[in-house]
Write an enzyme that holds these catalytic residues in place. Sequence first.
Site, mmCIF file in Angstrom:
data_model
loop_
_atom_site.group_PDB
_atom_site.id
_atom_site.type_symbol
_atom_site.label_atom_id
_atom_site.label_comp_id
_atom_site.label_asym_id
_atom_site.label_seq_id
_atom_site.Cartn_x
_atom_site.Cartn_y
_atom_site.Cartn_z
ATOM 1 C CD GLU A 112 -2.832 -1.313 2.270
ATOM 2 O OE1 GLU A 112 -2.338 -1.688 3.351
ATOM 3 O OE2 GLU A 112 -4.022 -1.022 2.135
ATOM 4 C CD GLU A 132 -3.602 -6.235 3.375
ATOM 5 O OE1 GLU A 132 -3.657 -7.033 2.415
ATOM 6 O OE2 GLU A 132 -2.950 -5.183 3.330
#
Length: 714
Positions: A112, A132
Site C-alpha cells: 500500500e 490481509e
Amino acid sequence: MNNVIRLERPTDAAEIAVLVIDNPPVNAIGNDVYEGLLTAMDQVKSDASVKAVLIAAAGRTFIAGADIKLPEQAGRGEGGRLYLHPLLEKIETFPKPVVVALHGTALGGGMELAMSAHYRVAAPDAQMGQPEVNLGIIPGAEGTQRLPRLVGVAAAVDLCVSGKPIKAPEALRLGLIDRIIEGDLRTGAIAFAREMTAHTSHPRTRDRRDKLGSPEGNAPIYAAGREQAAKIRRNMKAPLAAIEAIEAAATLPWEEGLAKEKEIADRCLASDESRALIHAFFSERGVSKIPDVPKDTKTLEIRKVAIVGAGTMGGGIAMALVNAGIPVILRDTEQAALDRGMAAIRNNYDASVKRGRFTPEVVEQRMAQIRPQLTYEGFQDADLILEAVFENMTLKKQIFAELDKVAKPECVLASNTSTLDVDEIASATSRPERVIGLHSFSPANIMRLVEIVRGSKTSREVVATAQALAKKIGKVGVVVGNCCGFVGNRMMIPYMREAQFLVEEGATPAVVDKTLYDFGMAMGIFAVDDMGGIDVIWRVRQERKHLEKPGVRKPLMTDKLYAMGRLGQKTGAGWYRYDENRKSSPDAEVEALIRQTAQEAGIPQRNITADEILERCLYVMINEGARILQEGYALRAADIDTIYLTGYGFPGYRGGPMWYADTVGLKKVLDRIVAFQRSHGELWEPAPLLRELAESGRTFASWDADQEKRFAIP
Ligand code: 3H9
C-alpha cells in the site's frame, strides 16, 4: 532519522535521497517506521539538492505489512489503529519523484505504501500481495483504492480475495510495478530514479481511472469474486468487505472512496474474525518456542530418510520429503504393497501435473528420489527412519527392535503412530533418547500439521531436529507430550463419541455433519470417519479397550458398521453411501440401523437442536483440551489451536477450539458442561482447569500469557 529509518546519500548519485527501512525481521510498519518515514520525507522535501527519493528496505524483505504484533494497531486496543493516510498522502503528493524498490515479500501495508509512490521497481524474484484477508481484514491503508487503479478491478478482486502473492513478472504485466531490475536492486533503482528526474510530472495513482471499468462491466467480476470467496473462504466476511471497498474505488470519487474504505476497514479490524485470525497467525509461529529446547539447540542434519511402510501415510510422507529435496528409501514387506504404494504416489503426482503444479520432468525427478525396496539395505546411512505401519503396538515394537540393529547410532527413530505410547515403542530399542513420534496427517503431502511427540527420554537434540525437519518440509511441527492420542486425537475421540451419541439420541449423521460444516469445520465428523476408515477407528478402539470403564456409556455403531464391512469411502459405504466419484449421500439403511440400535439399547428419541449439536461436539473437545493443558501434554492453549487449525479443519476465523471457548466465554462453556454432566453423566465431568479459569473470569489466552512468563518464553 530514527532507529529504523536511515537517510543515505550515495556518493555516486548524491541527488538521490535513499530512505532505508531497517526494522527486522520483516520491516513491518509500526510507529517507528511510520514516524521515521514522515520525518525523512519532510527533511528531503526542503533539501534542494535532492532531486528524487528512493524508498528501499534492508534485510531479507521489503515491508511485509503493518506490524500486527501491536494489538492497538490491529484495532483491538483503546488507542485506535495505525493510520497511514498522512504518510501516503505525503508520498503521493511529493513534489519530487518517489521510487520504491521492492525485494523479498512486499505485502499488505508494504504494498500500500509502494502504491502511493510515483514509481515501483522490483527484484526479479520479489513477490507482492495483499494477504490481509488471511487476517480477516482488508488492505485498509488505501490499498483497495489504489490497487484497482493500477491493475484493474478483476486482478484487484482476485489479489484481495485469494490473498496470494504474485511474482515480479506478473506484477509487471498487470501494471503493479514499472520495471524489473536485473542485477543489484539498489544500483538499478537509483539509476531508475535518476532517469525519472528528467520528467516534469510524475504519475499519481489516485488520478488514474482508466482501469476502473464500468458498473455493468464490473458486476460479473464482483459476482465471480463473491463466488470465489464462498468457495475458498467460506463464511468469512473480509473477502466480501474487500470487494465492497473495491467497488467503492470504481464508483466513487477518490476522497469518498477513501472514506468508505476506512469505514469498512474499521469494521473488519474490530471483528471477531480478525482477532481469531491474528491469533492463529501468531500461534502458528509461537509453537516452535519450547522452554528447554532453545533456538540454538544442536540439530542433526537430515539428508536421507528411510520409511517403513508404503501405505497411504508412508507414501504421503515420502512425497513431502522428496518435494523438499530429501531422498527417501521406502520399504515394505511385500512386493504387492510396495507396488501399490508407488502407484499411489505416481497417481498423486500425475494429478498435480494436471493441475499445473508440477511439470512431468519435475515429477520424474521426484519419483527417482524414492527408492522402493523390500529389505533394510541402505538404512544404515539414513539420518532419520520413520515407521509408518498400522496402529499395532506389537508390530511397531518388533519393527523398532529391528531398526535398532540396523540404524547408525545418531539416527533419529521416529514413529508415525497416531495414538500409541511412544515410550513403549522406544522401550523396544537400546536408545530411547533417539526415539520420537512424528504424527503426520493424511494426505501427508498436503496437510501441514505434524505432532512432534516427545517421549519421556527423547533428547532435546532429537526434538530440535524434528522441529527443523518439519519446517524444512513446509510443515507446522507442534511439540506435544506422550499421552494416549496425543493432543489432536485425544480431543477427537470424545468429539467422535459425542457425535455418535447425538445420532443415537435422534439426530442423523447428515444433520450433525451439516451443523458442523455450517459452523465452519472443513468436513463433518461422520464424513471424516468415512474418509479415514471405520476400520481405523475400530482398530484404535481395540487398542484402547482396556481404558473403557464398565457401566459408562459407549458408542454402539462403530462395531456394527465394521462388522458389516461398511468401512467408509474405500468400500463405497460407511456412515454414508458413496458413488463411483466418492460423492456421498445419506443412507437410509444406516439411519434405520441407528434407530433400531437405539431402540434395543432403550435410548429415548427426541429432536436435537443445532445448538445442542454444536455445544456437545465442541465443548467436549474443549473440556479435554483443558485437561491436556493442565496435565502438561500441550504447552499452550494456542498450540492446541494450531493443531486443530492445521490438522483438523477447524475454521481459522474461529481461532481454534480454545480461542473459540474464550470468545464464547468460559463461564458459559462451563455452565453448559455442568448441565450436560447432570443429564449425561461422568463423561462430562468439567476439567479442573476450565472450572478454575471460568470461575475466576479468566481465559485460556491469559493462561497462555502466564505460561510464557512461567517458562520465560520470549
Ligand atoms: C496489514 O498490512 C494491514 C494494512 O493493510 C493496513 C494497515 C493500516 N507484523 O512467518 P515468519 C514476524 S496486515 C509483525 O516465521 P517467513 C513473525 O511473527 C499485514 N510481525 O517468516 C515472525 O516473528 P518471530 C499484512 C510479523 O520467512 C517473523 O516475523 N501482511 C509480521 O516464513 C518471521 O515470520 C501479512 O499478512 C507482521 N506483519 O515468512 C504478512 N509478519 O520470529 C504476514 C511476520 O518472532 N507475514 N512477522 O516468530 C507473512 O506472511 C510471513 O511472515 C512472511 C515471512 C512471508 C513475511
